[in-house]
Design an enzyme around this catalytic site. Structure first.
Site, mmCIF file in Angstrom:
data_model
loop_
_atom_site.group_PDB
_atom_site.id
_atom_site.type_symbol
_atom_site.label_atom_id
_atom_site.label_comp_id
_atom_site.label_asym_id
_atom_site.label_seq_id
_atom_site.Cartn_x
_atom_site.Cartn_y
_atom_site.Cartn_z
ATOM 1 N N GLY A 1 7.749 -1.183 -2.433
ATOM 2 C CA GLY A 1 7.570 -2.289 -1.508
ATOM 3 C C GLY A 1 7.645 -3.603 -2.248
ATOM 4 N N GLY A 2 7.431 -4.671 -1.479
ATOM 5 C CA GLY A 2 7.546 -5.992 -2.070
ATOM 6 C C GLY A 2 6.522 -6.277 -3.143
ATOM 7 C CG MET A 3 2.761 -7.215 -2.350
ATOM 8 S SD MET A 3 3.040 -8.794 -3.162
ATOM 9 C CE MET A 3 1.699 -8.786 -4.332
ATOM 10 C CG ASP B 1 -0.561 -6.686 4.713
ATOM 11 O OD1 ASP B 1 -0.082 -7.229 5.726
ATOM 12 O OD2 ASP B 1 0.122 -6.024 3.923
#
Length: 521
Positions: free
Chosen positions: A39-41, A156
């Site tokens: 994922g993005g993180m 989130d």
């Protein structure tokens, strides 16, 4: 091979496979076997804790522990929040076992949950019944309250961050990870539901966030898993941001008795949302099969009557207009302010005083109406009347793209804030990356094409900003946030660090940003 799902920012559905880091030993203890999701993180690995001989999930964060001061602040915040959650074990929150630094980056070691995400379950089997959604809501609310009590937030909450244990219970994941954005917006990867659709309005607008923000995200999650669609999803990300900030949620009839709970949690103002206790009572009624969720007062409400019985026209206050938490007991006041007129006093002001009272009441009413228009999106919401704000979706293969709606003059303060998205400089061979571009090792894989860089000193994939005017202005690396003073008049252009034309033909992805220009008097 059996599918495994684990907490993280990715699609939570990646099949186990041997990756580049197979059999790597992290911190002398955690042996990585294969990638579970990206994922993005960060990247999530299946691993084994060799000291305790148990399977774990290890999340490799896409930030470096060493860097500039802003980077170090984000790392310290991540460590603090991860430790805070680790001190609050809860059956409906993923367990965090360790936080280590290895190979010049941070790794979070957590419980391995072998089950699908709630987003994946809905995509496969369809929306949940209201009673089933309410049951999950109670479990997630319990987890959120435990972490709020530890002094931190989730930030989130969304169906993709809820895993389902083999027994069917919900587990909220990624506690503490969202703190890495330091008030910014997290990267998303286009899973079933994107993070922007689950961010509370106050977070979208850069205002103060608190526990009520997580409850708003819980409401959006319940609406999605029970209603079958996100109440704020729009075709483009800027439209989604606008919907979250200003528009009423789109809620289908299938929510049934859950609808009043969702509507209350999705109120734009945090003070108007129900408390955790009020939310729990309503969810319990729905989970028990009752047709009515019961009353859902706001978290703070103006008290008109004390807890002890008094005459109908009396009210007890503690200071003018005091707000008391919903369900709380009104403190005993040493003085009672009565609404009854005193003996010999006219029941209402007469003559000029009466006019003044009417004007004052009208002013208060007008202020309330204007405030409501701001919150409802009828009027533009700007912190400073001299500040102009515009959104822009930046394409990866288009080169420089102007930002319309804002003009830049010499001396203006220009801020470019990354909101969401990711892209790649070579969708066939390179991974997706965020606004800071690739790390040094990954960037070196493209050394053969380094002539394609717009800004040679920055890695491929970096989000760039360039003021275009009569003068030759420098090219800036944006990262997650860039602020600079304009050295002259011009138009702001944004683009990816990969020159347009033949260099960018294999690019893929977009990023959404918010641009603010504060004009100097």
């Amino acid at each position: 091979m059996r599918e495994l799902v684990i907490s993280g920012d990715g699609d939570h559905q990646a099949a186990t496979h041997a990756g580049r880091g197979s059999e790597r030993l992290i911190a002398g203890r955690y042996l990585l076997h294969g990638v579970l999701g990206r994922g993005g993180m960060g990247t999530v690995w299946r691993a084994r804790d060799q000291l305790l001989d148990r399977p774990v999930a290890v999340k490799e964060l896409h930030i470096l522990p060493h860097g500039d001061e802003e980077q170090r602040i984000r790392v310290r915040r991540a460590i603090r929040e991860a430790r805070a959650v680790a001190r609050v074990p809860h059956p409906h929150a993923v367990g965090i076992h360790d936080l280590v630094e290895a190979e010049d980056r941070l790794w979070i070691v957590m419980e391995l949950v072998e089950g699908p995400s709630l987003a994946h379950r809905i995509a496969e089997t369809g929306p949940l019944a209201p009673r089933h959604a309410a049951t999950f809501g109670l479990q997630l609310l319990d987890a959120l309250e435990a972490v709020h009590a530890a002094g931190t937030l989730h930030r989130d909450v969304k169906p993709a961050n809820v895993l389902l244990r083999p027994g069917g219970d919900a587990v909220l994941t990624d506690f503490g990870i969202a703190a890495l954005d330091d008030g910014e917006f997290l990267t998303t990867t286009g899973e079933l539901v994107g993070s922007l659709e689950f961010m509370a309005p106050e977070r979208v607008m850069g205002a103060e966030v608190g526990p009520a923000s997580d409850l708003w995200s819980l409401g959006a999650t319940l609406a999605t898993v029970c209603g079958g669609q996100s109440p704020f999803r729009r075709p483009a990300r800027p439209a989604t941001l606008h919907a979250v900030a200003y528009e009423a949620p789109v809620l289908p009839d299938r929510l049934g008795p859950l609808r009043p709970v969702v509507e209350a949690l999705l109120r734009k103002s945090p003070d108007e949302r129900p408390s955790a206790a009020g939310t729990r009572a309503a969810l319990r009624r729905v989970a028990a099969g009752e047709a009515d969720a019961g009353p859902l007062p706001s978290a703070t409400e103006r008290v008109l009557r004390p807890s002890a019985p008094v005459a109908d026209a009396d009210t007890v206050t503690s200071g003018p207009g005091r707000l008391v938490p919903a369900g709380g007991t009104v403190p005993t006041a040493s003085h009672t302010t009565s609404l009854r007129p005193c003996p010999g006093q006219p029941s209402r002001p007469a003559g000029p005083r009466r006019v003044l009272w009417a004007l004052a009441g009208t002013a208060v009413l007008a202020a309330g109406v204007v405030g409501g228009l701001f919150l409802g999106g009828v009027l533009p919401l700007k912190a400073d009347p001299k500040t102009t704000t515009a959104g822009r979706t930046v394409e990866s293969a288009t080169g420089w793209q102007p930002v319309s709606g804002v003009s830049v003059q010499q001396g203006d303060k220009v801020t470019v804030r990354f909101l969401s998205g990711e892209w790649t400089a070579d969708h066939r061979n390179m991974p997706m990356t965020g606004p800071a571009g690739y790390d040094a090792d990954t960037d070196r894989l493209l050394d053969g094409a380094k002539d394609c860089k717009v800004k040679p000193a920055a890695p491929f994939g970096t989000l760039l900003a360039h003021l275009v005017g009569e003068r030759d202005f420098p090219v800036h690396s944006v990262g997650r946030k860039l602020t600079f003073r304009a050295a002259g008049d011009g138009t702001l252009h944004l683009g990816m660090n990969d020159a347009a034309g033949s260099c960018s033909e294999d690019n893929k992805g977009t990023m959404t940003v918010r641009v603010s220009v504060t004009h100097q008097p």
